[in-house]
Scaffold this active site. Structure first.
Site, PDB file in Angstrom:
ATOM      1  N   SER A 293      -1.591  -1.659 -35.439  1.00 42.76           N
ATOM      2  CA  SER A 293      -3.034  -1.835 -35.837  1.00 42.76           C
ATOM      3  C   SER A 293      -3.704  -2.838 -35.170  1.00 42.76           C
ATOM      4  O   SER A 293      -3.049  -3.810 -34.746  1.00 42.76           O
ATOM      5  CB  SER A 293      -3.059  -2.026 -37.395  1.00 42.76           C
ATOM      6  OG  SER A 293      -4.202  -1.965 -37.827  1.00 42.76           O
ATOM      7  N   LYS A 348       2.597   2.096 -41.845  1.00 43.52           N
ATOM      8  CA  LYS A 348       1.231   2.025 -40.933  1.00 43.52           C
ATOM      9  C   LYS A 348       0.195   3.284 -41.573  1.00 43.52           C
ATOM     10  O   LYS A 348      -0.997   2.898 -41.593  1.00 43.52           O
ATOM     11  CB  LYS A 348       1.488   2.292 -39.530  1.00 43.52           C
ATOM     12  CG  LYS A 348       0.072   2.468 -38.652  1.00 43.52           C
ATOM     13  CD  LYS A 348      -0.723   1.445 -38.815  1.00 43.52           C
ATOM     14  CE  LYS A 348      -2.028   1.404 -37.818  1.00 43.52           C
ATOM     15  NZ  LYS A 348      -2.780   2.663 -37.487  1.00 43.52           N
ATOM     16  N   HIS A 351      -1.312   1.691 -44.484  1.00 44.27           N
ATOM     17  CA  HIS A 351      -2.437   0.962 -44.039  1.00 44.27           C
ATOM     18  C   HIS A 351      -3.789   1.748 -43.793  1.00 44.27           C
ATOM     19  O   HIS A 351      -4.635   1.005 -44.406  1.00 44.27           O
ATOM     20  CB  HIS A 351      -1.728   0.167 -42.721  1.00 44.27           C
ATOM     21  CG  HIS A 351      -3.023  -0.757 -41.773  1.00 44.27           C
ATOM     22  ND1 HIS A 351      -3.716   0.019 -41.239  1.00 44.27           N
ATOM     23  CD2 HIS A 351      -3.467  -2.015 -41.634  1.00 44.27           C
ATOM     24  CE1 HIS A 351      -4.634  -0.798 -40.582  1.00 44.27           C
ATOM     25  NE2 HIS A 351      -4.369  -1.975 -40.979  1.00 44.27           N
ATOM     26  N   ASN A 352      -3.506   2.642 -42.992  1.00 44.74           N
ATOM     27  CA  ASN A 352      -4.738   3.236 -42.756  1.00 44.74           C
ATOM     28  C   ASN A 352      -5.443   4.080 -43.948  1.00 44.74           C
ATOM     29  O   ASN A 352      -6.569   4.011 -44.006  1.00 44.74           O
ATOM     30  CB  ASN A 352      -4.531   4.544 -41.775  1.00 44.74           C
ATOM     31  CG  ASN A 352      -4.437   3.957 -40.418  1.00 44.74           C
ATOM     32  OD1 ASN A 352      -4.078   2.835 -40.156  1.00 44.74           O
ATOM     33  ND2 ASN A 352      -4.752   4.897 -39.209  1.00 44.74           N
ATOM     34  N   GLU A 355      -7.137   1.263 -45.270  1.00 43.46           N
ATOM     35  CA  GLU A 355      -8.226   0.894 -44.527  1.00 43.46           C
ATOM     36  C   GLU A 355      -9.588   2.173 -44.822  1.00 43.46           C
ATOM     37  O   GLU A 355     -10.548   1.568 -44.718  1.00 43.46           O
ATOM     38  CB  GLU A 355      -7.870   1.106 -43.022  1.00 43.46           C
ATOM     39  CG  GLU A 355      -8.714   1.282 -41.912  1.00 43.46           C
ATOM     40  CD  GLU A 355      -8.302   1.664 -40.561  1.00 43.46           C
ATOM     41  OE1 GLU A 355      -7.342   0.906 -40.049  1.00 43.46           O
ATOM     42  OE2 GLU A 355      -8.683   2.553 -39.937  1.00 43.46           O
TER      43      GLU A 355
HETATM   44  C1  6PG Z   1      -5.488   0.833 -36.769  1.00 42.51           C
HETATM   45  C2  6PG Z   1      -6.697   1.898 -36.833  1.00 42.51           C
HETATM   46  C3  6PG Z   1      -6.207   2.727 -35.856  1.00 42.51           C
HETATM   47  C4  6PG Z   1      -7.516   3.987 -35.790  1.00 42.51           C
HETATM   48  C5  6PG Z   1      -7.416   4.818 -36.963  1.00 42.51           C
HETATM   49  C6  6PG Z   1      -8.668   5.444 -37.198  1.00 42.51           C
HETATM   50  O1  6PG Z   1      -4.940   0.245 -37.638  1.00 42.51           O
HETATM   51  O2  6PG Z   1      -5.936   0.205 -35.649  1.00 42.51           O
HETATM   52  O3  6PG Z   1      -6.361   2.338 -38.187  1.00 42.51           O
HETATM   53  O4  6PG Z   1      -4.981   3.281 -35.935  1.00 42.51           O
HETATM   54  O5  6PG Z   1      -8.549   3.446 -35.624  1.00 42.51           O
HETATM   55  O6  6PG Z   1      -6.230   5.497 -36.993  1.00 42.51           O
HETATM   56  O7  6PG Z   1      -8.376   6.590 -37.786  1.00 42.51           O
HETATM   57  P1  6PG Z   1      -9.792   7.609 -38.158  1.00 42.51           P
HETATM   58  O8  6PG Z   1     -10.174   8.087 -37.031  1.00 42.51           O
HETATM   59  O9  6PG Z   1      -8.985   8.683 -38.917  1.00 42.51           O
HETATM   60  O10 6PG Z   1     -10.486   6.771 -38.870  1.00 42.51           O
END
Ligand code: 6PG
Length: 625
Positions: A293, A348, A351-352, A355
């Site tokens: 990430s 991860k 995490h997303n 996010e």
């Molecule tokens: C990270 C982000 C990275 C990516 C996302 C965006 O942790 O660096 O999460 O993995 O930017 O996958 O995901 P979306 O396109 O689904 O918003």
């Protein structure tokens, strides 16, 4: 680095090795000098050594090589005729350059005959040729040349090939950034990209654009790429998740040998990762599913890394991963072994999911504030928050976004309100459903993105809604700030609950506090609250068990209510704030209306229910009609 010169007896390992050692200023060792006594006795008595005789000898060499490597390197002459011997020698963290001295049977047998006191009979030499498994990697040198030429050739190849410590497959944004990060840390890196139509120049352009880094080697040929790597090879795949990963694995494995390590650094689905770990294990190849990430900048300067697979696999790549990862406030790497199978990619994925929710909460804050304030003013309000315990990377970039202008207009105002997604948010929500985990905030954030994509429909339906001419009251900023604080705590609580439940379900033994720690820097959801979370999760299994934090949530309930009322008044959708509020209210309500659900289930499907007046909680059925 230990340079191992290998080949059958009489190929010139010792002569060439000593000369090479002189030129490179390295000590020379002959592997035969490290045989245990029993082997020496056997050899004296012309008893051929078998594989089990060789095992203790190879283990001695492994120990020696670790030491030599630490002392600055060495040249070792060692027949290492079989791949299994070389696998044992490669089983250390020592970087090895293999040099295979090859010559025909006739040439070597004639050379041996010309030597005084040589003990090799033609039969013995023949048997060596029979067991020889020519390595598919390393520097191959034809010995039918003068020593000077051979040495020159080896030196040149060593310089050119530099036996990279790591290989990167896939030169997209993340692959490029990760390669530069490794190169900047002084590691020799080999990079590979497919050269299909439109991608023919990806590698050469990357090498040319970064020609200040002399330690990056580019390849369009997968075999050459693998050959350029020290053994065991360590290769990180940075391609799109899904079938492309399996495609790369299939192309790559014929060039790999037992003990090599493949790392998938993309956002792969954790169940796919678990399958790949098992599949490659059956081939003797390590597979590590590593969540990475931090986006482009993180990959370049130091990402947060979440590696999963076997601990043994992780240990082979740990020094490099920990070197290139971000560092926490105590200068410890934001990279830690997560757990077996797909645990790294699961973490991860969550995490997303978190996010998505953190981003959506900020979008909802913006939705409220933009009714009354211009972008600059909103940025000021958020900057004030950023100077408190609310500070986070996502808040910081939001402030920058709000301020960014193109000529005289704000870029943000020109961006279409249709949010994209690559799937990890919905995977988290699906995982939550499968595990019975309550993750309403992240799933609301996913649905909010889906609704945003229905732009045409929204446009046409909105024209049917009468716009209110009501004068807009300015929102109470302190309520909004505390509501945001409140919802973020609940988002973290729900996210870590999902990880905790997965850990129990899959027996992963995950360390929540350690996961929070590696999320304190490098990753997208790094924040002041993540720092606090490290301590909270060290002391407590869940956030709700922290009584101080729980009390702070009780106090903030009134703030989020105010915000929701405000949003109701002005028709502002607040998907994640609502979810956080509802979750909180439900979780702090003793008697929910689920008794009616149970009655309905029993009514139409005889699904039975439990009774309040039965402490044994037996199941009952009522004949409702
Ligand atoms: C990270 C982000 C990275 C990516 C996302 C965006 O942790 O660096 O999460 O993995 O930017 O996958 O995901 P979306 O396109 O689904 O918003």
């Amino acid at each position: 680095m230990v340079i191992i010169l290998m080949g059958v007896s009489g190929c010139g390992k010792t002569t060439i090795g000593k000369q090479l050692a002189l030129e490179l200023g390295l000590p020379f060792f002959d592997a035969d000098d490290f045989h245990p006594k029993v082997n020496i006795e056997k050899m004296k008595n012309n008893v051929p050594l078998n594989d089990s005789d060789r095992l203790p000898w190879l283990n001695i060499l492994v120990e020696k090589m670790i030491h030599w490597d630490k002392m600055g390197g060495a040249i070792l002459a060692c027949s290492a005729l079989k791949e299994s011997y070389r696998t044992i020698l490669s089983s250390t963290q020592t970087s090895i350059s293999w040099v295979f001295l090859s010559g025909t049977f006739e040439l070597i047998s004639n050379r041996l005959k010309a030597r005084k006191n040589h003990y090799m009979t033609t039969d013995l030499l023949q048997s060596q040729f029979e067991i020889l498994e020519v390595p598919k990697y390393g520097i191959h040198v034809n010995i039918d040349n003068s020593i000077d030429e051979i040495i020159k050739h080896i030196n040149l190849k060593l310089k050119l090939m530099k036996q990279s410590v790591f290989g990167v497959i896939g030169l997209g944004v993340m692959g490029k950034s990760l390669s530069l990060n490794m190169a900047e840390k002084g590691l020799n890196v080999s990079v590979y990209n497919r050269s299909e139509e439109g991608e023919e120049k990806v590698v050469s352009n990357f090498i040319n654009e970064n020609d200040t880094f002399k330690n990056i080697l580019g390849f369009n040929d997968l075999k050459q790429f693998v050959r350029s790597l020290e053994k065991p090879s360590k290769i990180v795949i940075m391609v799109k998740a899904g079938e492309a990963i399996d495609g790369v694995i299939d192309q790559l494995t014929p060039y790999l040998t037992i003990g090599d390590v493949i790392i998938d650094g993309g956002n792969s689905y954790y169940e796919d990762t678990a399958n790949r770990v098992g599949y490659l294990k059956s081939k003797g190849i390590h597979f590590v599913g590593c969540g990475i990430s931090g986006g482009e900048e993180g990959a370049r300067k130091g990402p947060s890394m979440m590696p999963g697979g076997s601990l043994d696999s992780y240990q082979k790549i740990a020094p490099v991963l920990e070197l290139i990862s971000a560092k926490d406030k105590n200068d410890q790497p934001c990279c830690s072994y997560i757990g077996p199978d797909g645990a790294g990619h699961f973490v991860k994925m969550v995490h997303n999911g978190m996010e998505y929710a953190e981003m959506q909460l900020l979008a909802e804050v913006y939705a409220i504030l933009k009714l009354s304030f211009a972008n600059e003013k909103i940025a000021d309000i958020l900057s004030d928050w950023h100077s408190t315990d609310l500070s986070s990377y996502l808040l910081e970039i939001t402030i920058n976004i709000l301020q960014k202008k193109e000529k005289n207009t704000y870029v943000l105002d020109s961006i279409l309100d249709v949010a994209g997604n690559k799937g990890t948010g919905s995977w988290s929500s699906k995982a939550a459903f499968d595990l019975g985990s309550v993750n309403t905030i992240m799933s609301s954030a996913v649905f909010a993105r889906y609704i945003s994509s229905l732009k045409q429909k929204r446009k046409s339906y909105s024209s049917l809604i009468k716009q209110s001419n009501k004068e807009i009251d300015v929102p109470h900023i302190k309520d909004l700030e505390n509501a945001y604080r409140f919802a973020r705590i609940l988002n973290h609580h729900q996210g870590f609950e999902l990880i905790r439940l997965a850990s129990i379900e899959y027996n992963w033994n995950l360390n929540l506090s350690e996961i929070a720690r590696i999320w304190t820097n490098g990753c997208i959801i790094r924040s002041n609250f993540m720092e606090q979370s490290v301590e909270i999760l060290k002391e407590h299994e869940t956030y709700f068990e922290d009584t101080v934090l729980f009390k702070s949530l009780i106090i903030k309930e009134s703030n989020i209510k105010e915000c929701i009322s405000y949003a109701l008044k002005y028709r502002i959708p607040l998907d994640t704030f609502w979810s956080a509020y509802n979750y909180w209210v439900s979780m702090t309500t003793e008697n929910l209306s689920a008794n009616l659900i149970q009655a309905q289930r029993d009514y139409f499907g005889a699904h039975t229910y439990q009774r309040k007046d039965d402490s044994l909680l037996k199941f009952y059925h009522t004949n409702w009609i």
